[in-house]
Design a protein around this motif. Structure first.
Motif, PDB file in Angstrom:
ATOM      1  N   UNK A  13     -27.738  -4.155  12.273  1.00 16.42           N
ATOM      2  CA  UNK A  13     -27.500  -2.720  12.142  1.00 16.42           C
ATOM      3  C   UNK A  13     -26.670  -2.512  10.885  1.00 16.42           C
ATOM      4  N   UNK A  14     -27.057  -1.521  10.102  1.00 16.50           N
ATOM      5  CA  UNK A  14     -26.388  -1.237   8.840  1.00 16.50           C
ATOM      6  C   UNK A  14     -26.086   0.243   8.733  1.00 16.50           C
ATOM      7  N   UNK A  15     -25.210   0.559   7.782  1.00 13.70           N
ATOM      8  CA  UNK A  15     -24.807   1.961   7.595  1.00 13.70           C
ATOM      9  C   UNK A  15     -24.412   2.170   6.143  1.00 13.70           C
ATOM     10  N   UNK A  16     -24.739   3.337   5.616  1.00 13.21           N
ATOM     11  CA  UNK A  16     -24.255   3.761   4.313  1.00 13.21           C
ATOM     12  C   UNK A  16     -23.499   5.072   4.492  1.00 13.21           C
ATOM     13  N   UNK A  17     -22.277   5.101   4.005  1.00 16.27           N
ATOM     14  CA  UNK A  17     -21.452   6.304   4.065  1.00 16.27           C
ATOM     15  C   UNK A  17     -20.433   6.235   2.930  1.00 16.27           C
ATOM     16  N   UNK A  18     -19.871   7.361   2.597  1.00 15.78           N
ATOM     17  CA  UNK A  18     -18.874   7.408   1.531  1.00 15.78           C
ATOM     18  C   UNK A  18     -17.600   6.704   1.966  1.00 15.78           C
ATOM     19  N   UNK A  19     -17.058   5.909   1.065  1.00 12.76           N
ATOM     20  CA  UNK A  19     -15.790   5.239   1.284  1.00 12.76           C
ATOM     21  C   UNK A  19     -15.069   5.164  -0.058  1.00 12.76           C
ATOM     22  N   UNK A  20     -13.905   5.763  -0.139  1.00 16.48           N
ATOM     23  CA  UNK A  20     -13.130   5.773  -1.379  1.00 16.48           C
ATOM     24  C   UNK A  20     -13.943   6.304  -2.558  1.00 16.48           C
ATOM     25  N   UNK A  21     -14.730   7.360  -2.296  1.00 19.80           N
ATOM     26  CA  UNK A  21     -15.492   8.007  -3.356  1.00 19.80           C
ATOM     27  C   UNK A  21     -16.761   7.290  -3.776  1.00 19.80           C
ATOM     28  N   UNK A  31     -30.816  23.978  -6.411  1.00 17.52           N
ATOM     29  CA  UNK A  31     -30.924  22.638  -5.864  1.00 17.52           C
ATOM     30  C   UNK A  31     -29.933  21.703  -6.548  1.00 17.52           C
ATOM     31  N   UNK A  32     -29.710  20.561  -5.910  1.00 11.99           N
ATOM     32  CA  UNK A  32     -28.898  19.491  -6.483  1.00 11.99           C
ATOM     33  C   UNK A  32     -29.777  18.248  -6.549  1.00 11.99           C
ATOM     34  N   UNK A  33     -29.299  17.237  -7.228  1.00 14.32           N
ATOM     35  CA  UNK A  33     -29.995  15.960  -7.239  1.00 14.32           C
ATOM     36  C   UNK A  33     -29.382  15.081  -6.156  1.00 14.32           C
ATOM     37  N   UNK A  34     -30.240  14.454  -5.349  1.00 10.86           N
ATOM     38  CA  UNK A  34     -29.766  13.628  -4.253  1.00 10.86           C
ATOM     39  C   UNK A  34     -28.986  12.428  -4.782  1.00 10.86           C
ATOM     40  N   UNK A  35     -27.814  12.220  -4.225  1.00 10.87           N
ATOM     41  CA  UNK A  35     -26.986  11.044  -4.515  1.00 10.87           C
ATOM     42  C   UNK A  35     -26.467  10.497  -3.189  1.00 10.87           C
ATOM     43  N   UNK A  36     -25.870   9.337  -3.237  1.00 12.02           N
ATOM     44  CA  UNK A  36     -25.305   8.741  -2.040  1.00 12.02           C
ATOM     45  C   UNK A  36     -24.214   9.575  -1.413  1.00 12.02           C
ATOM     46  N   UNK A  37     -23.538  10.382  -2.214  1.00 13.87           N
ATOM     47  CA  UNK A  37     -22.465  11.218  -1.673  1.00 13.87           C
ATOM     48  C   UNK A  37     -22.977  12.350  -0.800  1.00 13.87           C
ATOM     49  N   UNK A  38     -24.273  12.605  -0.836  1.00 10.00           N
ATOM     50  CA  UNK A  38     -24.852  13.713  -0.071  1.00 10.00           C
ATOM     51  C   UNK A  38     -25.503  13.267   1.227  1.00 10.00           C
ATOM     52  N   UNK A  39     -25.481  11.960   1.515  1.00 10.57           N
ATOM     53  CA  UNK A  39     -26.190  11.510   2.712  1.00 10.57           C
ATOM     54  C   UNK A  39     -25.476  10.347   3.396  1.00 10.57           C
ATOM     55  N   UNK A  40     -25.819  10.192   4.666  1.00 14.53           N
ATOM     56  CA  UNK A  40     -25.396   9.051   5.456  1.00 14.53           C
ATOM     57  C   UNK A  40     -26.658   8.429   6.032  1.00 14.53           C
ATOM     58  N   UNK A  41     -26.683   7.103   6.084  1.00 12.24           N
ATOM     59  CA  UNK A  41     -27.885   6.391   6.502  1.00 12.24           C
ATOM     60  C   UNK A  41     -27.510   5.284   7.484  1.00 12.24           C
ATOM     61  N   UNK A  42     -28.332   5.117   8.508  1.00 13.96           N
ATOM     62  CA  UNK A  42     -28.224   3.980   9.413  1.00 13.96           C
ATOM     63  C   UNK A  42     -29.594   3.336   9.517  1.00 13.96           C
ATOM     64  N   UNK A  43     -29.617   1.998   9.530  1.00 14.97           N
ATOM     65  CA  UNK A  43     -30.877   1.275   9.667  1.00 14.97           C
ATOM     66  C   UNK A  43     -30.726   0.149  10.678  1.00 14.97           C
TER      67      UNK A  43
END
Length: 115
Positions: free
Chosen positions: A96-104, A74-86
């Motif tokens: 409407x919002x979004x979380x995704x990786x940008x520039x690391x 297993x790994x530990x969940x971090x923001x780099x492992x997921x994308x979120x929309x709310x």
């Protein structure tokens, strides 16, 4: 009496939800076999909060597999492992919002304000 607009309050509510989502679940053990159930748990937990209309979490299986660096599977969940929309709805104003990786870095963004 508040001087904030409904749109500002809706954006504030979205920030609260992102802070809760990220800091409550960061570090949770996740494996490629548990991503779907963890997505559902996160979505349902955050949707309980006031003004939250919907949450969509996608934990990226390939990134989880790549992040596993020991024999325990297993790994530990971090923001780099997921994308979120709310979608947050406050007094008829939706954001409407979004979380995704940008520039690391996992960026949380306002996508749209809808009156």
């Amino acid at each position: 009496m508040s001087d904030t607009t409904d749109a500002q309050q809706a954006c504030f509510e979205a920030g609260i939800k992102f802070g809760s989502l990220y800091h409550q679940f960061a570090g949770t053990p996740v494996s490629p076999e548990s991503t779907r159930s963890l997505e559902t748990a996160i979505e349902e937990a955050i949707e309980n909060q006031p003004y939250c209309e919907s949450v969509a979490v996608e934990i990226l299986d390939d990134r989880v597999a790549d992040a596993i660096d020991h024999d325990e599977g297993y790994a530990e969940l971090t923001g780099s492992l997921m994308e979120v929309e709310m979608r947050i709805d406050y007094e008829g104003t939706a954001v409407r919002t979004r979380m995704a990786m940008e520039d690391g870095y996992p960026r949380m963004k306002l996508v749209a304000v809808e009156d």
